[in-house]
Design a protein around this motif. Structure first.
Motif, PDB file in Angstrom:
ATOM      1  N   ARG A   6      14.850   9.097   6.439  1.00  0.00           N
ATOM      2  CA  ARG A   6      13.508   8.727   6.000  1.00  0.00           C
ATOM      3  C   ARG A   6      13.579   8.322   4.533  1.00  0.00           C
ATOM      4  N   LYS A   7      12.957   7.182   4.194  1.00  0.00           N
ATOM      5  CA  LYS A   7      12.893   6.683   2.822  1.00  0.00           C
ATOM      6  C   LYS A   7      11.440   6.493   2.429  1.00  0.00           C
ATOM      7  N   SER A   8      11.171   6.667   1.177  1.00  0.00           N
ATOM      8  CA  SER A   8       9.845   6.392   0.645  1.00  0.00           C
ATOM      9  C   SER A   8       9.989   5.231  -0.332  1.00  0.00           C
ATOM     10  N   ILE A   9       9.265   4.145  -0.064  1.00  0.00           N
ATOM     11  CA  ILE A   9       9.347   2.971  -0.938  1.00  0.00           C
ATOM     12  C   ILE A   9       7.948   2.544  -1.366  1.00  0.00           C
ATOM     13  N   THR A  10       7.883   1.836  -2.469  1.00  0.00           N
ATOM     14  CA  THR A  10       6.611   1.406  -3.029  1.00  0.00           C
ATOM     15  C   THR A  10       6.559  -0.121  -3.046  1.00  0.00           C
ATOM     16  N   PHE A  11       5.419  -0.671  -2.648  1.00  0.00           N
ATOM     17  CA  PHE A  11       5.203  -2.112  -2.634  1.00  0.00           C
ATOM     18  C   PHE A  11       4.004  -2.460  -3.512  1.00  0.00           C
ATOM     19  N   THR A  12       3.989  -3.695  -3.977  1.00  0.00           N
ATOM     20  CA  THR A  12       2.795  -4.186  -4.653  1.00  0.00           C
ATOM     21  C   THR A  12       1.726  -4.434  -3.579  1.00  0.00           C
ATOM     22  N   GLU A  13       0.505  -4.602  -4.013  1.00  0.00           N
ATOM     23  CA  GLU A  13      -0.580  -4.879  -3.068  1.00  0.00           C
ATOM     24  C   GLU A  13      -0.312  -6.186  -2.320  1.00  0.00           C
ATOM     25  N   GLN A  14       0.200  -7.183  -3.029  1.00  0.00           N
ATOM     26  CA  GLN A  14       0.504  -8.473  -2.412  1.00  0.00           C
ATOM     27  C   GLN A  14       1.591  -8.317  -1.342  1.00  0.00           C
ATOM     28  N   GLN A  15       2.625  -7.538  -1.643  1.00  0.00           N
ATOM     29  CA  GLN A  15       3.690  -7.313  -0.673  1.00  0.00           C
ATOM     30  C   GLN A  15       3.167  -6.559   0.547  1.00  0.00           C
TER      31      GLN A  15
END
Length: 85
Positions: free
Chosen positions: A5-14
């Motif tokens: 399991r990974k936790s990743i962060t995206f921009t709103e656009q992504q």
């Protein structure tokens, strides 16, 4: 095969882009989309490694005494014989 399991962060656009891919039916969820991107990157890197190897082999083979025209004719003949031209 085990999973991690990974936790990743995206921009709103992504995030909007990922959701649009799912809504259009290309993927069933975020994880499937991300795994597909990783597989594409793996294939691209494999192709790049093979290309680099071919370039190195070409440099190591030295300079040919054949003309460019002779080389092209040889390639065309080989491809034609293999049914690829």
């Amino acid at each position: 095969m085990s999973t991690v399991r990974k936790s990743i962060t995206f921009t709103e656009q992504q995030e909007k882009w990922i959701k649009s891919q799912i809504e259009e039916g290309h993927f069933t969820n975020d994880s499937e989309y991300i795994r597909d991107l990783v597989r594409q990157d793996q294939r691209r890197n494999d192709k790049l490694a093979k290309l680099k190897l071919a370039i190195d082999e070409g440099f190591e083979s030295g300079v040919s005494s054949q003309s460019v025209t002779d080389i092209m004719e040889s390639v065309e003949k080989r491809l034609s014989q293999n049914g690829k031209l």
